[in-house]
Design an enzyme around this catalytic site. Structure first.
Site, PDB file in Angstrom:
ATOM      1  N   LYS A 133      52.156 -65.268 -29.715  1.00 17.39           N
ATOM      2  CA  LYS A 133      51.237 -64.210 -29.276  1.00 17.39           C
ATOM      3  C   LYS A 133      51.483 -63.785 -27.838  1.00 17.39           C
ATOM      4  CE  LYS A 133      47.600 -64.531 -32.561  1.00 17.39           C
ATOM      5  NZ  LYS A 133      46.186 -64.533 -32.878  1.00 17.39           N
ATOM      6  N   LYS A 191      54.705 -63.493 -40.555  1.00 18.40           N
ATOM      7  CA  LYS A 191      53.526 -63.562 -41.416  1.00 18.40           C
ATOM      8  C   LYS A 191      52.702 -62.280 -41.330  1.00 18.40           C
ATOM      9  CE  LYS A 191      49.591 -65.483 -38.976  1.00 18.40           C
ATOM     10  NZ  LYS A 191      48.596 -64.514 -39.439  1.00 18.40           N
ATOM     11  N   LYS A 217      46.375 -59.489 -39.131  1.00 16.47           N
ATOM     12  CA  LYS A 217      45.503 -58.334 -38.918  1.00 16.47           C
ATOM     13  C   LYS A 217      45.787 -57.677 -37.581  1.00 16.47           C
ATOM     14  CE  LYS A 217      41.654 -61.335 -38.911  1.00 16.47           C
ATOM     15  NZ  LYS A 217      41.889 -62.414 -37.942  1.00 16.47           N
TER      16      LYS A 217
HETATM   17  P1  ATP Z   1      45.409 -62.481 -35.737  1.00 19.20           P
HETATM   18  O1  ATP Z   1      46.625 -61.632 -35.949  1.00 19.20           O
HETATM   19  O2  ATP Z   1      44.371 -61.850 -34.866  1.00 19.20           O
HETATM   20  O3  ATP Z   1      45.729 -63.909 -35.332  1.00 19.20           O
HETATM   21  P2  ATP Z   1      45.234 -63.332 -38.473  1.00 19.20           P
HETATM   22  O4  ATP Z   1      45.452 -62.347 -39.558  1.00 19.20           O
HETATM   23  O5  ATP Z   1      46.324 -64.298 -38.145  1.00 19.20           O
HETATM   24  O6  ATP Z   1      44.727 -62.560 -37.189  1.00 19.20           O
HETATM   25  P3  ATP Z   1      43.235 -65.405 -38.128  1.00 19.20           P
HETATM   26  O7  ATP Z   1      41.817 -65.050 -37.850  1.00 19.20           O
HETATM   27  O8  ATP Z   1      44.081 -65.847 -36.991  1.00 19.20           O
HETATM   28  O9  ATP Z   1      43.925 -64.151 -38.874  1.00 19.20           O
HETATM   29  O10 ATP Z   1      43.277 -66.525 -39.258  1.00 19.20           O
HETATM   30  C1  ATP Z   1      42.203 -66.686 -40.193  1.00 19.20           C
HETATM   31  C2  ATP Z   1      42.663 -67.526 -41.374  1.00 19.20           C
HETATM   32  O11 ATP Z   1      43.575 -66.745 -42.183  1.00 19.20           O
HETATM   33  C3  ATP Z   1      43.427 -68.787 -40.994  1.00 19.20           C
HETATM   34  O12 ATP Z   1      43.069 -69.816 -41.900  1.00 19.20           O
HETATM   35  C4  ATP Z   1      44.860 -68.408 -41.174  1.00 19.20           C
HETATM   36  O13 ATP Z   1      45.702 -69.526 -41.427  1.00 19.20           O
HETATM   37  C5  ATP Z   1      44.761 -67.498 -42.377  1.00 19.20           C
HETATM   38  N1  ATP Z   1      45.881 -66.550 -42.410  1.00 19.20           N
HETATM   39  C6  ATP Z   1      46.182 -65.622 -41.467  1.00 19.20           C
HETATM   40  N2  ATP Z   1      47.264 -64.932 -41.824  1.00 19.20           N
HETATM   41  C7  ATP Z   1      47.672 -65.453 -43.016  1.00 19.20           C
HETATM   42  C8  ATP Z   1      48.759 -65.168 -43.901  1.00 19.20           C
HETATM   43  N3  ATP Z   1      49.620 -64.213 -43.609  1.00 19.20           N
HETATM   44  N4  ATP Z   1      48.870 -65.879 -45.037  1.00 19.20           N
HETATM   45  C9  ATP Z   1      47.969 -66.854 -45.347  1.00 19.20           C
HETATM   46  N5  ATP Z   1      46.934 -67.182 -44.547  1.00 19.20           N
HETATM   47  C10 ATP Z   1      46.781 -66.493 -43.404  1.00 19.20           C
HETATM   48 MG    MG Z   2      46.086 -65.647 -36.521  1.00 11.74          MG
END
Ligand code: ATP
Ligand code: MG
Length: 346
Positions: A123, A206, A209
């Site tokens: 990040k 991965k 969001k």
């Molecule tokens: P950001 O980009 O702001 O970090 P994010 O999409 O990674 O957002 P988080 O809030 O960091 O979402 O993670 C919330 C949950 O979703 C965590 O348990 C994380 O492991 C899961 N998660 C996030 N992205 C993925 C993905 N691509 N596949 C499976 N699980 C995911």
């Molecule tokens: Mg995340």
């Protein structure tokens, strides 16, 4: 034996997990996290699901957008099947004990441990000097989120495994330094085909969001047309699908779409291969679109309905915060007492 050890409650099973309101929910969040929150809720075990707004502000969030994203995340939990009467659901900042225990853990975690965290490196990127101190300290706050409830199980996606392992290191060091058996060794629970959903544009990254490219992800609020367009445009290769999932090991984009299919269909990747072997992506993608629309449309419809009454969402979160605090406050007080803070009431 110290008093703390004698008073240490037996660790009953308890589930904690959270998602950041740092953008709209993605298919990765749904398959890797929320869908599994709902599975855990169906078992006879206490479940606590948080919207971690204090983590979200480790990178810039517009205040108005943060409020909307937090409510939308709550709507996403409920629409996907989290029941506020069964699970405790709240936003992190309403329970001040998270920040308070987070500080204690900042003093337990070692710089060497934090320097190994890959999420910070991803990040912060090349410009780590400009990253916030909060982004660096994030995993210590996450340990506090979990251990404030003595949670024994944390359902997360694959990318959070390292942070849950750090949580165990923090718990072990705290217990060791103070000669107590106060914090449990939490297990990360990373199961199923949807634990690492990849970007639709780049099979080595991965789905997130916060990715600047909207085409890289399926949002839970995307309508059928948007889902169809994104899957049609998803990066693939010209080969047909092989007989086995193993044979996809060097085809990350193809592998990702099969994984998504299996997770949505609640079946194994082997079962998907048995059904789809020999098909070109021109045939497979429309089947994936149909499945995704079928599973996601009811959730997004329910999310928009819930978003029409934000006051009701706020009431649910306030009620959840009261229930969360009732568990968290005594654990924080006990921690303060163990640490030696004068005035800690237990
Ligand atoms: P950001 O980009 O702001 O970090 P994010 O999409 O990674 O957002 P988080 O809030 O960091 O979402 O993670 C919330 C949950 O979703 C965590 O348990 C994380 O492991 C899961 N998660 C996030 N992205 C993925 C993905 N691509 N596949 C499976 N699980 C995911
Ligand atoms: Mg995340």
């Amino acid at each position: 034996m110290s008093e703390a050890v004698q008073n240490n409650p037996a660790f009953t099973q308890r589930v904690f997990s959270g998602i950041q309101p740092s953008g709209g929910l993605t298919l990765g969040n749904y398959l890797g996290a929320i869908k599994r929150f709902v599975d855990w809720q169906a078992r006879d075990i206490e479940t606590i699901y948080c919207m971690v707004d204090m983590h979200a502000i480790t990178v810039w969030q517009d205040p108005e957008a943060l409020r909307k994203q937090t409510r939308e995340l709550a709507a996403g939990y409920i629409a996907a099947g989290v029941d506020p009467a069964k699970s405790i659901m709240f936003n992190q900042s309403q329970v001040a004990e998270h920040a308070q225990l987070g500080w204690i853990f900042n003093c337990v975690a070692r710089l060497g441990w934090m320097n190994r965290m890959t999420q910070f490196k991803d990040k912060a990127g090349k410009n780590a000097e400009k990253a916030s101190l909060g982004l660096y300290a994030y995993p210590a706050l996450m340990a506090a989120d979990i251990l404030l409830y003595h949670a024994t199980h944390v359902p997360v996606g694959e990318d959070q495994k390292q942070h849950v392992e750090l949580t165990r290191d923090i718990a072990a060091k705290f217990n060791h330094d103070y000669g107590v058996d106060f914090f449990p060794m939490t297990d990360p629970v990373i199961e199923g085909a949807g634990t690492r959903v990849m970007s639709l544009r780049d099979g080595s990254k991965k789905m997130s969001k916060s990715d600047p490219s909207d085409a890289s992800r399926i949002n839970m609020t995307d309508d059928a047309d948007a889902i169809a367009k994104k899957i049609r445009k998803a990066k693939t290769d010209p080969e047909p699908l092989p007989e086995t999932f193993e044979a996809l090991k060097d085809r990350p984009e193809a592998r990702n779409l099969v994984n998504i299919y299996a997770a949505l269909a609640e079946t194994s990747t082997d079962a998907v291969m048995a059904e789809m072997a020999g098909k070109q992506f021109g045939e497979f993608k429309p089947l994936l679109v149909d499945l995704a629309v079928d599973r996601l449309a009811p959730i997004s419809t329910e999310m928009s309905r819930l978003m029409q009454d934000p006051a009701e969402i706020d009431r649910i979160l306030a009620g959840g915060a009261d229930r969360a605090r009732a568990i968290a406050a005594p654990i924080l007080q006990r921690t303060y007492e163990i640490v030696g803070m004068v005035g800690a009431r237990v």
